[in-house]
Design a protein around this motif. Sequence first.
Motif, PDB file in Angstrom:
ATOM      1  N   TYR A  48       0.839  -1.196   0.000  1.00 22.99           N
ATOM      2  CA  TYR A  48       0.000   0.000   0.000  1.00 22.99           C
ATOM      3  C   TYR A  48       0.872   1.243   0.000  1.00 22.99           C
ATOM      4  O   TYR A  48       0.593   2.225  -0.704  1.00 22.99           O
ATOM      5  CB  TYR A  48      -0.943  -0.010   1.211  1.00 22.99           C
ATOM      6  N   GLU A  50       3.949   1.387  -1.147  1.00 24.32           N
ATOM      7  CA  GLU A  50       4.615   1.479  -2.452  1.00 24.32           C
ATOM      8  C   GLU A  50       3.686   2.108  -3.485  1.00 24.32           C
ATOM      9  O   GLU A  50       4.117   2.911  -4.320  1.00 24.32           O
ATOM     10  CB  GLU A  50       5.019   0.083  -2.939  1.00 24.32           C
ATOM     11  N   ILE A  51       2.424   1.728  -3.466  1.00 28.89           N
ATOM     12  CA  ILE A  51       1.480   2.293  -4.433  1.00 28.89           C
ATOM     13  C   ILE A  51       1.242   3.768  -4.144  1.00 28.89           C
ATOM     14  O   ILE A  51       1.160   4.594  -5.066  1.00 28.89           O
ATOM     15  CB  ILE A  51       0.172   1.481  -4.458  1.00 28.89           C
ATOM     16  N   GLN A  52       1.186   4.124  -2.864  1.00 28.17           N
ATOM     17  CA  GLN A  52       1.058   5.545  -2.514  1.00 28.17           C
ATOM     18  C   GLN A  52       2.220   6.329  -3.094  1.00 28.17           C
ATOM     19  O   GLN A  52       2.050   7.395  -3.679  1.00 28.17           O
ATOM     20  CB  GLN A  52       1.099   5.711  -0.992  1.00 28.17           C
ATOM     21  N   ASN A  54       4.158   5.507  -5.571  1.00 23.90           N
ATOM     22  CA  ASN A  54       4.078   5.518  -7.022  1.00 23.90           C
ATOM     23  C   ASN A  54       3.054   6.537  -7.506  1.00 23.90           C
ATOM     24  O   ASN A  54       3.285   7.263  -8.478  1.00 23.90           O
ATOM     25  CB  ASN A  54       3.717   4.120  -7.532  1.00 23.90           C
ATOM     26  N   ASN A  55       1.914   6.606  -6.806  1.00 20.43           N
ATOM     27  CA  ASN A  55       0.893   7.597  -7.168  1.00 20.43           C
ATOM     28  C   ASN A  55       1.460   9.009  -7.064  1.00 20.43           C
ATOM     29  O   ASN A  55       1.258   9.853  -7.933  1.00 20.43           O
ATOM     30  CB  ASN A  55      -0.328   7.495  -6.242  1.00 20.43           C
ATOM     31  N   ARG A  56       2.196   9.272  -5.978  1.00 17.21           N
ATOM     32  CA  ARG A  56       2.746  10.612  -5.775  1.00 17.21           C
ATOM     33  C   ARG A  56       3.712  10.968  -6.881  1.00 17.21           C
ATOM     34  O   ARG A  56       3.738  12.100  -7.366  1.00 17.21           O
ATOM     35  CB  ARG A  56       3.438  10.701  -4.410  1.00 17.21           C
ATOM     36  N   GLU A  57       4.502   9.977  -7.290  1.00 11.20           N
ATOM     37  CA  GLU A  57       5.468  10.225  -8.353  1.00 11.20           C
ATOM     38  C   GLU A  57       4.766  10.449  -9.686  1.00 11.20           C
ATOM     39  O   GLU A  57       5.256  11.181 -10.556  1.00 11.20           O
ATOM     40  CB  GLU A  57       6.396   9.010  -8.459  1.00 11.20           C
ATOM     41  N   ALA A  58       3.611   9.818  -9.858  1.00 14.11           N
ATOM     42  CA  ALA A  58       2.906   9.862 -11.143  1.00 14.11           C
ATOM     43  C   ALA A  58       2.130  11.157 -11.353  1.00 14.11           C
ATOM     44  O   ALA A  58       1.887  11.553 -12.495  1.00 14.11           O
ATOM     45  CB  ALA A  58       1.955   8.670 -11.250  1.00 14.11           C
ATOM     46  N   LEU A  59       1.726  11.825 -10.272  1.00 17.68           N
ATOM     47  CA  LEU A  59       0.924  13.042 -10.417  1.00 17.68           C
ATOM     48  C   LEU A  59       1.750  14.097 -11.134  1.00 17.68           C
ATOM     49  O   LEU A  59       2.903  14.335 -10.799  1.00 17.68           O
ATOM     50  CB  LEU A  59       0.495  13.554  -9.041  1.00 17.68           C
ATOM     51  N   THR A  60       1.158  14.722 -12.140  1.00 10.28           N
ATOM     52  CA  THR A  60       1.951  15.626 -12.960  1.00 10.28           C
ATOM     53  C   THR A  60       1.153  16.840 -13.395  1.00 10.28           C
ATOM     54  O   THR A  60      -0.087  16.808 -13.423  1.00 10.28           O
ATOM     55  CB  THR A  60       2.498  14.886 -14.203  1.00 10.28           C
ATOM     56  N   ASN A  61       1.875  17.915 -13.729  1.00  5.02           N
ATOM     57  CA  ASN A  61       1.218  19.060 -14.359  1.00  5.02           C
ATOM     58  C   ASN A  61       1.795  19.286 -15.755  1.00  5.02           C
ATOM     59  O   ASN A  61       1.611  20.330 -16.348  1.00  5.02           O
ATOM     60  CB  ASN A  61       1.360  20.316 -13.492  1.00  5.02           C
ATOM     61  N   ASN A  62       2.485  18.264 -16.262  1.00  6.10           N
ATOM     62  CA  ASN A  62       3.096  18.373 -17.590  1.00  6.10           C
ATOM     63  C   ASN A  62       2.472  17.327 -18.496  1.00  6.10           C
ATOM     64  O   ASN A  62       2.613  16.131 -18.269  1.00  6.10           O
ATOM     65  CB  ASN A  62       4.608  18.144 -17.471  1.00  6.10           C
TER      66      ASN A  62
ATOM     67  N   LEU B  27      -4.802   6.000  -3.352  1.00  5.53           N
ATOM     68  CA  LEU B  27      -3.892   5.749  -2.243  1.00  5.53           C
ATOM     69  C   LEU B  27      -2.888   6.898  -2.154  1.00  5.53           C
ATOM     70  O   LEU B  27      -2.199   7.220  -3.111  1.00  5.53           O
ATOM     71  CB  LEU B  27      -3.167   4.406  -2.456  1.00  5.53           C
ATOM     72  N   PHE B  29      -3.795   9.963  -1.801  1.00  2.22           N
ATOM     73  CA  PHE B  29      -4.537  11.171  -2.173  1.00  2.22           C
ATOM     74  C   PHE B  29      -6.005  10.986  -1.806  1.00  2.22           C
ATOM     75  O   PHE B  29      -6.898  11.247  -2.600  1.00  2.22           O
ATOM     76  CB  PHE B  29      -4.400  11.438  -3.677  1.00  2.22           C
ATOM     77  N   SER B  56      -4.893  21.722 -13.359  1.00  2.31           N
ATOM     78  CA  SER B  56      -3.478  21.635 -13.731  1.00  2.31           C
ATOM     79  C   SER B  56      -2.856  20.324 -13.271  1.00  2.31           C
ATOM     80  O   SER B  56      -1.778  19.943 -13.732  1.00  2.31           O
ATOM     81  CB  SER B  56      -2.704  22.823 -13.127  1.00  2.31           C
ATOM     82  N   ALA B  58      -2.998  16.158 -12.892  1.00  2.00           N
ATOM     83  CA  ALA B  58      -3.634  14.991 -13.489  1.00  2.00           C
ATOM     84  C   ALA B  58      -2.718  13.787 -13.394  1.00  2.00           C
ATOM     85  O   ALA B  58      -1.498  13.905 -13.212  1.00  2.00           O
ATOM     86  CB  ALA B  58      -3.966  15.259 -14.964  1.00  2.00           C
ATOM     87  N   PHE B  59      -3.338  12.617 -13.499  1.00  2.00           N
ATOM     88  CA  PHE B  59      -2.608  11.367 -13.631  1.00  2.00           C
ATOM     89  C   PHE B  59      -2.783  10.871 -15.065  1.00  2.00           C
ATOM     90  O   PHE B  59      -3.887  10.912 -15.609  1.00  2.00           O
ATOM     91  CB  PHE B  59      -3.177  10.297 -12.685  1.00  2.00           C
ATOM     92  N   VAL B  97       0.131   5.617 -15.079  1.00  2.00           N
ATOM     93  CA  VAL B  97       1.420   5.645 -15.772  1.00  2.00           C
ATOM     94  C   VAL B  97       2.304   6.689 -15.119  1.00  2.00           C
ATOM     95  O   VAL B  97       1.853   7.799 -14.804  1.00  2.00           O
ATOM     96  CB  VAL B  97       1.206   5.995 -17.271  1.00  2.00           C
ATOM     97  N   THR B  98       3.567   6.341 -14.896  1.00  2.00           N
ATOM     98  CA  THR B  98       4.532   7.294 -14.367  1.00  2.00           C
ATOM     99  C   THR B  98       5.544   7.611 -15.450  1.00  2.00           C
ATOM    100  O   THR B  98       6.126   6.707 -16.052  1.00  2.00           O
ATOM    101  CB  THR B  98       5.262   6.698 -13.139  1.00  2.00           C
TER     102      THR B  98
END
Lengths: 84, 144
Positions: A48, A50-52, A54-62, B27, B29, B56, B58-59, B97-98
């Motif tokens: 759980y 690790e997924i948290q 990964n989610n944090r790393e995945a959030l983007t504004n680009n 998870l 968020f 601004s 997004a995933f 996706v990351t």
Amino acid sequence: MLILSRKTNECVVIDGRITVKIVRVDGEVVKIGIEAPADVPVHRLEIYEEIQRNNREALTNNRSTVPKLPLKPLVAAVPAVPAA
Amino acid sequence: MIAAESPTLATMEVGRENIVHLPLGLLGFESIKDYVLLTEPGQEPFRWLQVLNDPSLAFLVVPPFDVMPEYSPLISPEDTRILGLVRPSDALLYNIVTLRGSRATVNLKGPIVVNRYTLRGKQVVISNAAGYSLHHPLPAAEEA
């Protein structure tokens, strides 16, 4: 939290269908065996976290780049018909 | 540009923009529960799960079967009940996706499962997560 003490090879039964067994105690490391129906998720707590992460790393504004997946052919190639 | 349409099967399949509600958030968020699922032209099958109250952020998500046709996630009976899924086809899956520079990976352990009729979803940890990677590699990213 229910706290029990068990010795090696002793078990705890959860919900009448999940069995947790102390397989081995080796210093600080406890080897646990879990018998549960295949559809019951059993995970180390870390997954759980690790997924948290990964989610944090995945959030983007680009949004300028996305991966490109290879295109799948929609129709099988039609073999050429040889001239009569 | 496209207003949120009432949730129907047709909307989820052909609509370019849908509002999705995650009662438990994602998870890490948990307080963000409302998203817009949208597609930028030319980026299919990828979609953006955009934070409703902060566009601004997004995933990037992708239906996992476009990446791995043999993906067979097991959704637990409890998650099935929480989501109100009756048939497997009731569920739409989107995996996060990351992007790391030109390298991209997709999380196959924790898909976002959406009920296509209610448009409510949850990020689940699949029962067979041990058999899939948190960082499954995707082809290199290209400029959109």
